[in-house]
Scaffold this active site. Structure first.
Site, PDB file in Angstrom:
ATOM      1  N   GLU A 131      12.007  -7.561   7.671  1.00  0.00           N
ATOM      2  CA  GLU A 131      11.332  -6.625   8.574  1.00  0.00           C
ATOM      3  C   GLU A 131       9.857  -6.443   8.255  1.00  0.00           C
ATOM      4  O   GLU A 131       9.036  -6.238   9.158  1.00  0.00           O
ATOM      5  CB  GLU A 131      12.041  -5.260   8.536  1.00  0.00           C
ATOM      6  CG  GLU A 131      13.419  -5.241   9.167  1.00  0.00           C
ATOM      7  CD  GLU A 131      14.537  -5.602   8.207  1.00  0.00           C
ATOM      8  OE1 GLU A 131      15.710  -5.371   8.551  1.00  0.00           O
ATOM      9  OE2 GLU A 131      14.243  -6.126   7.102  1.00  0.00           O
ATOM     10  N   GLU A 171      22.103  -6.044   7.177  1.00  0.00           N
ATOM     11  CA  GLU A 171      22.540  -4.651   7.061  1.00  0.00           C
ATOM     12  C   GLU A 171      23.957  -4.480   7.599  1.00  0.00           C
ATOM     13  O   GLU A 171      24.771  -3.756   7.015  1.00  0.00           O
ATOM     14  CB  GLU A 171      21.569  -3.740   7.816  1.00  0.00           C
ATOM     15  CG  GLU A 171      20.215  -3.632   7.129  1.00  0.00           C
ATOM     16  CD  GLU A 171      19.184  -2.899   7.965  1.00  0.00           C
ATOM     17  OE1 GLU A 171      18.512  -2.010   7.424  1.00  0.00           O
ATOM     18  OE2 GLU A 171      19.045  -3.223   9.170  1.00  0.00           O
ATOM     19  N   GLY A 216      18.824  -6.717  10.558  1.00  0.00           N
ATOM     20  CA  GLY A 216      19.970  -5.909  10.951  1.00  0.00           C
ATOM     21  C   GLY A 216      21.285  -6.623  10.752  1.00  0.00           C
ATOM     22  O   GLY A 216      22.324  -5.984  10.543  1.00  0.00           O
ATOM     23  N   ALA A 231      17.902  -7.544  14.366  1.00  0.00           N
ATOM     24  CA  ALA A 231      17.723  -6.702  15.543  1.00  0.00           C
ATOM     25  C   ALA A 231      17.043  -7.511  16.641  1.00  0.00           C
ATOM     26  O   ALA A 231      16.343  -8.489  16.374  1.00  0.00           O
ATOM     27  CB  ALA A 231      16.890  -5.476  15.189  1.00  0.00           C
TER      28      ALA A 231
END
Length: 256
Positions: free
Chosen positions: A130, A110, A107, A64
């Protein structure tokens, strides 16, 4: 410059590129929105039978975009409703192949796990780091990773933020294949072309039953499989496939 784009490299195959090279394909809100829109459109397009998701030859997605969220509050994050954007990828009816070179972090990992297959280059690195910046995965990392590799391997990655290389990912069940770095895109397209040449109704039913069955009891999952199997006997492609087999000729699938 578009931060994502699509090409059609082969009949029946669409490829979605992440294109934020200066940010190592970090996933900001704009990228998530564009990805969701691409997957919605391609998912509704009957000419698309398989989708390849790529970050290019150097990096898949570094995670992210921290700059995009560092000073956000809880209500702001809630109102973004990013789960709806991720759902557009998860709900895509066609098989999705992630072609992973370089980093697939946070991310990015993911995102790769939203695919149905992951083709990893030898330089690929996967992680859910994270926890090292004071948060936790928020787009399926705790759940999809655990389903892919099991509780104990997932906890090791999630609680420490440690990374794994491509060979480790393959052994753990986080990758489908590992190939040389310069072969990742070619191998992903090769598999996509193979899938695109198969009867699309059967392909979609296989994907739907596998995903739905993961969270069902064995009896329920077997019932889903049985009903989908029976349903396909009302398709033209089932008749064509079995007749072609008996007549010893290549089948021609229509998608019906």
């Amino acid at each position: 410059m578009e931060e994502t784009w699509i090409d059609r490299p082969l009949p029946g195959v669409a490829r979605i590129y992440l294109n934020r090279r200066e940010a190592r394909n970090a996933l900001n809100q704009a990228v998530r929105e564009q990805l969701a829109e691409h997957f919605r459109k391609l998912g509704a397009d009957p000419s698309v039978r398989c989708i390849v998701l790529s970050g290019g030859t150097q990096v898949f997605a570094a995670g992210a975009d921290i700059r995009d969220m560092a000073e956000r509050g809880a209500v702001e994050m809630l109102l973004r409703q990013t789960h709806l954007l991720w759902a557009a990828i998860a709900d895509c009816p066609q098989p999705v192949i992630a072609a992973v070179n370089g980093f697939a972090m946070g991310g990015g990992c993911e995102l790769a796990m939203h695919a149905d297959m992951i083709i990893a280059g030898r330089n690929a690195v996967f992680a859910q780091p994270e926890v090292r910046v004071g948060v936790m995965p928020g787009a399926g990392g705790t759940q999809r990773l655990t389903r892919a590799v099991g509780k104990f391997q997932a906890m090791r990655m999630l609680l420490t933020g440690m990374s794994v290389n491509a060979e480790q990912a393959l052994r753990m069940g986080l990758a489908s294949e590992v190939v040389e770095d310069d072969q990742v895109q070619l191998r992903a397209l090769e598999l996509a072309e193979q899938i695109a040449g198969l009867p699309p109704l059967a392909v979609k039913q296989i994907k739907e039953v596998v995903l739905a069955g993961q969270d069902a009891s064995l009896d329920t999952a077997l019932m889903l499989e049985r009903k989908a199997f029976q349903l396909l006997f009302d398709s033209a492609d089932q008749k064509e496939g079995m007749r072609a087999f008996l007549e010893k000729r290549p089948p021609t699938y229509s998608g019906y």
